[in-house]
Scaffold this motif. Structure first.
Motif, PDB file in Angstrom:
ATOM      1  N   LYS A  15      17.901 -29.264  20.719  1.00 39.31           N
ATOM      2  CA  LYS A  15      18.591 -30.742  20.539  1.00 39.31           C
ATOM      3  C   LYS A  15      19.999 -30.476  21.409  1.00 39.31           C
ATOM      4  CE  LYS A  15      20.402 -34.583  19.049  1.00 39.31           C
ATOM      5  NZ  LYS A  15      19.577 -36.007  19.881  1.00 39.31           N
ATOM      6  N   ALA A  16      20.277 -31.410  22.383  1.00 35.75           N
ATOM      7  CA  ALA A  16      21.595 -31.321  23.197  1.00 35.75           C
ATOM      8  C   ALA A  16      22.139 -32.554  22.798  1.00 35.75           C
ATOM      9  CB  ALA A  16      21.158 -31.051  24.440  1.00 35.75           C
ATOM     10  N   PHE A  17      23.571 -32.503  22.895  1.00 35.83           N
ATOM     11  CA  PHE A  17      24.575 -33.653  23.202  1.00 35.83           C
ATOM     12  C   PHE A  17      25.120 -33.536  24.447  1.00 35.83           C
ATOM     13  CE2 PHE A  17      24.356 -32.476  18.500  1.00 35.83           C
ATOM     14  CZ  PHE A  17      23.795 -34.041  18.136  1.00 35.83           C
ATOM     15  N   VAL A  20      26.042 -29.931  26.054  1.00 34.87           N
ATOM     16  CA  VAL A  20      26.102 -28.828  24.927  1.00 34.87           C
ATOM     17  C   VAL A  20      24.860 -28.929  24.260  1.00 34.87           C
ATOM     18  CG1 VAL A  20      27.336 -28.337  22.708  1.00 34.87           C
ATOM     19  CG2 VAL A  20      28.444 -29.703  24.287  1.00 34.87           C
ATOM     20  N   ALA A  22      23.258 -28.052  21.241  1.00 38.96           N
ATOM     21  CA  ALA A  22      23.415 -27.394  19.705  1.00 38.96           C
ATOM     22  C   ALA A  22      22.433 -26.569  19.023  1.00 38.96           C
ATOM     23  CB  ALA A  22      23.878 -29.089  19.044  1.00 38.96           C
ATOM     24  N   THR A  48      23.706 -29.554  12.631  1.00 37.95           N
ATOM     25  CA  THR A  48      22.966 -30.273  13.387  1.00 37.95           C
ATOM     26  C   THR A  48      21.357 -30.214  13.123  1.00 37.95           C
ATOM     27  OG1 THR A  48      24.526 -29.937  15.474  1.00 37.95           O
ATOM     28  CG2 THR A  48      22.221 -30.682  15.737  1.00 37.95           C
ATOM     29  N   TYR A  57      19.410 -37.084  13.373  1.00 40.68           N
ATOM     30  CA  TYR A  57      19.127 -37.013  14.406  1.00 40.68           C
ATOM     31  C   TYR A  57      17.707 -36.716  14.817  1.00 40.68           C
ATOM     32  CZ  TYR A  57      24.223 -35.919  14.707  1.00 40.68           C
ATOM     33  OH  TYR A  57      25.350 -36.055  14.631  1.00 40.68           O
ATOM     34  N   ASP A  60      15.193 -33.108  20.572  1.00 44.41           N
ATOM     35  CA  ASP A  60      14.741 -33.354  21.889  1.00 44.41           C
ATOM     36  C   ASP A  60      13.239 -32.847  22.076  1.00 44.41           C
ATOM     37  OD1 ASP A  60      16.980 -34.513  22.336  1.00 44.41           O
ATOM     38  OD2 ASP A  60      18.022 -32.732  23.341  1.00 44.41           O
TER      39      ASP A  60
END
Lengths: 511, 391
Positions: A15-17, A20, A22, A48, A57, A60
């Protein structure tokens, strides 16, 4: 349902923000009926990951298997259907509802409440019997102790038939004995075949209760080990990536003259008396630690001494000179002028202005310092120079004075506050929760700074809910409960059990 | 955060908002059977096509700079001053009192006196709601709105019963004496072709000076630092020893003073007497101007220019295209306010996402945070050294 399949299996979760990352390619497997700990520094990606598992969330990439079955979790409804329950660090209860009302909230059977309440009441009785989760179903939540409120949160999840419980920093608000009771409950739940994920930064708890433990660092899951095969020192090293000193190394104190004297201090807030006649003194070269569960008057004590709120009674003096604690000259500016530094409990709401750049925060509270001004205008260049200097000496990363405070990690934010408040070598330093939400490396650094200031002959008042921190740093320990100081101890002559009893309001006679 | 470059934040987003507002306005114009292209052309030509048009556009913009700055200063202290309308009206009273009461030998001295009195009266009108907010917690939005009505009624009473010229039927004061008249654009910039009928006058430069004053105040002085700190976080301000009552009072006094100074432009510069209802909504437009200008003086000037052009172009529009009534023009202005003020995030969020996606490292999962109060731990700064900062 295959019984030997793991309760939870994560495969390649990323998972990316934005830029970043995460969570990066996380694979984890938790066997049914076990307690699995997840440790890691702030920002390592624990929350996260749990948010993905609970449907806050969407990952990805990657897959989630529950009991061996591929289970997409697009939202928290899906998580609940899959039998996952989450107990948040900050409870999500309606304070003026009763226990049973809170338990059925969002899981009512129909438009009329009566049947649901009856059903819930019956179930609560059974759950109480099965797991030792005793709570009066008709008690109003705001009247319950924090420990009991947490039980309501757990009951809520069990009522929703959760088989997998995620607990996020569950002991942060509990006394040591309440934490013990929680662990007994978790053990019962494990015996009944529930699977528990425990997120914590307290290595002692990991060692005490978990079966297996995973370490996260920089968004990756670096290790998963059996708890019985590891040690706190090894876990800390895995979290930080280098050897860490868990014990604070400090020379014995050499107390001098009395710096701060507090007598019969009384403070009310919102019509409730929070500090009920507190007296103590601190000498030069001494750290007085105030232990206690959050909300027993320590916050108000610090705020009065720091000039943020007025007191209702009592006297405070610095080097024998009285300090105005009620009048209109009682504020943060006059305190600083008297040589009192203040690292506040909440750096994000009090100590820093989050949208301000680092250099603007370095001047915060000291913005009238002649060094920072030329005439009626502020001297931005001088403040920036000072900021660069402080960032270097206090190891703030990245050392960029133009970066807004909110873009620093918790530890580096705290270092900015610490640099600002300590660098002027105040005669008295007030420190509240200096390492809350701070990574291990920064904790080590901040502790060293506090001890160095003490050894310069300054007086330090330390308020912390972390008993380890209090025991490690303080030269004397006072325990606050319900607005009073229950007793004073020397760290060498006491232990966690005795302090824990005092924190729960049990006095010497009864103990 | 730092998701976007600054130029996109202060220029691109307002620009997109305005374009969207104009597109919707065009749709409305088309619905009533007129040509949106021609309407647009009339508006632009009316506002910027001649020295005469500029003379009106800049005149309106002067008003909006004053009221926009007023709202902006209060915004920095997180005070929502909706009372610009009333503070400007009372500011006009101050101008009339000092210009009628004293025989001024020259306009320069008269102007200084008018600045002082308009600001003083405007500030005094803001002082009462500010005090009630600071000491009693009465919400500033409610009290300033109520004070708009009180100011309007007070002005009517005074104009009818005190200032009215005996024998006149009009609720207005007598004309100010000749030496107190401000030079108009045709006097000081006649070479640019401003006709005598254009109302633009020397107050425009006072407005620009006010912008400089506000910029220095907010970003260069200790007081401005305290105002901004208080605006960001009251608890933090208290921690730092900043007195909330003092900041609320001072920021609102400055705000009211700036709103009051709008009267210099209208009462002293244009009407040359105190007339009824001279503020004409400028106090409210100031809110939109401050929002669109992101409470920065430069932004306020640009936004004031836009709204000045909308006012002037709108006036031309109803003159040249009778099918488009005055109310239609108000609809267009309202759409611009709606898109630039209230719907700011509608444009902002997709743009932030776009900029994130365009970032070289951000190719993967450039998805905005869907849960604002999420339990995610604070992340490392995206912009500065993403690896090195995580030890």
């Amino acid at each position: 349902m295959t019984t030997d399949a793991p309760a939870i299996e994560l495969k390649g979760i990323s998972k990316a923000f934005g830029p970043v990352q995460a969570n990066r390619d996380i694979t984890m497997s938790v066997a049914r009926g076990t307690i699995h700990g997840i440790v890691g520094e702030n920002g390592a990606g624990k929350s996260t990951l749990m948010s993905i598992l609970y449907g806050f969330y969407k990952a990805d990439r990657g897959e989630i298997f529950i009991n061996g079955k591929l289970t997409p979790i697009p939202d928290s409804q899906a998580a609940i259907r899959a039998g996952i329950g989450m107990v948040h660090q900050h409870f999500k209860l309606v304070e003026n509802f009763t226990v049973v009302e809170n338990v059925i909230l969002g899981a009512e059977d129909g438009a009329l409440l009566r049947p649901s309440i009856a059903k819930a009441r019956k179930l609560l009785t059974e759950l109480a019997k099965d797991y030792g989760l005793n709570v009066d179903p008709d008690a109003v939540v705001e009247d319950l102790s924090v420990g009991h409120q947490q039980r309501v949160e757990i009951l809520k999840q069990l009522y929703r038939q959760a088989d997998i419980l995620i607990l996020d920093e569950p002991t942060g608000v509990l006394t040591p004995s309440e934490a013990d009771q929680l662990f007994r409950i978790l053990e019962r739940l494990r015996e009944e075949g529930k699977t528990i994920i425990l997120i914590t930064h307290k290595l002692r708890e990991i060692m005490e209760i978990t079966d297996t433990v995973s370490v996260m660092r920089r968004g990756e899951m670096t290790n998963t080990v059996k708890t019985s095969d590891t040690s706190p020192a090894e876990l800390a090293e895995m979290m930080v990536g280098r050897k860490v000193l868990l014990e604070v190394d400090k020379p014995p104190a050499t107390p001098g003259e009395v710096v701060l004297k507090v007598e019969d201090l009384r403070v009310s807030r919102g019509g409730v008396e929070r500090v009920k006649g507190v007296s103590f003194e601190i000498r030069r070269g001494e750290i007085l630690g105030i232990a206690g569960v959050a909300g027993n008057g320590q916050t108000e004590l610090l705020e009065v001494l720091g000039g943020m709120i007025p007191a209702q009674g009592g006297t405070v003096s610095l080097f024998g000179e009285p300090i105005d604690i009620t009048g209109k000259h009682s504020n943060g500016q006059t305190r600083r002028a008297r040589g009192i530094g203040h690292v506040p409990e909440d750096r994000q709401d009090e100590g820093l202005i989050m949208p301000y750049e680092a250099w603007e925060n370095v001047a915060f509270g000291y913005h009238k310092d002649p060094r920072y001004n030329s005439g009626i205008l502020m001297n931005h260049a001088a403040i920036k120079d000072d900021c660069v200097d402080k960032m270097q000496r206090y190891d703030v990363r990245p050392p960029n004075p133009r970066l807004p405070a909110r873009n620093f990690s918790g530890g580096n934010q705290q270092k900015i506050v610490v640099a600002r408040e300590m660098d002027r070598a105040p005669d008295l330093l007030l420190v509240g929760q200096p390492t809350r939400g701070v990574d291990i490396g920064a904790i080590e650094f901040i502790h060293k700074q506090i001890i160095a200031l003490r050894d310069q002959g300054k007086a330090i008042l330390l308020v912390s809910v972390e008993l380890d921190e209090i025991m490690g740093l303080s030269d004397r320990i006072a325990v606050m409960f319900d607005g009073r100081i229950m007793g004073e101890r020397l760290p060498s002559e006491t232990d966690q059990n005795e302090l824990g009893l005092l924190m729960a309001g049990v006095t010497e006679g009864a103990a | 955060m730092d998701k976007m470059p600054k130029w996109a934040d202060v220029l691109l987003i307002p620009l997109i908002s305005v374009v969207l507002a104009l597109l919707v306005s065009g749709l409305v114009v088309a619905l009533i059977g007129e040509s949106p292209v021609r309407a647009m052309e009339v508006m632009v030509r009316g506002a910027f096509g001649s020295a005469y048009g500029w003379g009106y556009t800049l005149y309106y913009a002067t008003n909006f700079i004053f009221t926009g700055l007023a709202v902006a200063v209060a915004f920095h202290a997180r005070m929502f001053n909706i009372g610009g309308e009333g503070q400007a009206a009372i500011g006009g009273l101050g101008v009339a009192v000092i210009l009628l009461g004293v025989a001024w030998p020259h306009w320069t001295i008269a102007l200084l006196a008018a600045i002082a009195f308009s600001a003083l009266f405007g500030a005094a009108w803001a002082a009462i709601p500010a005090y009630l907010q600071a000491k009693r917690g009465s919400h500033i939005v409610i009290t300033t709105i109520m004070f708009n009505y009180i100011a309007a009624s007070l002005l009517v009473y005074l104009l009818v019963n005190v200032f009215r010229v005996p024998g006149s039927m009009a609720p207005e004061s007598g004309r100010f004496a000749e030496p107190a008249h401000l030079p108009s654009a045709s006097d000081f910039a006649g070479f640019l072709g401003f006709p005598a009928s254009a109302p633009l006058n020397i107050s425009f430069f006072i407005a620009l000076l006010a912008c400089v004053f506000v910029w220095v105040l907010i970003w260069r002085t200790r007081l401005g630092y305290e105002i901004r700190s208080f605006g960001h976080s009251e608890t933090a301000a208290v921690y730092a020893g900043i007195n909330p009552t003092r900041i609320i009072m001072i920021s609102m006094l400055i705000s009211g003073g700036l709103a009051g100074m709008m009267a210099i432009n209208v009462v002293m510069g244009e009407a040359e007497r105190l007339v009824l209802d001279f503020v004409e909504g400028a106090g409210f437009v100031g809110i939109a101007v401050a929002l669109m200008g992101r409470s920065h003086p430069v932004g306020v000037v640009l936004a004031a220019l836009l709204f000045g052009a909308l006012y002037q172009g709108g006036a031309e529009l109803q003159f040249e295209m009778p099918a488009i009534s005055r109310e239609m023009v108000v609809v267009i202005q309202a759409l611009v306010i709606l898109f630039t003020g209230a719907l700011d995030n509608m444009v902002r969020m997709p743009m932030e996402r776009l900029f994130l996606a365009l970032r070289p490292r951000g190719a993967v999962g450039a998805e905005a945070n869907p849960v604002p109060t999420s339990p995610v731990e604070p992340h490392e700064p995206p912009k500065v050294d993403p690896q090195g900062s995580d030890r």
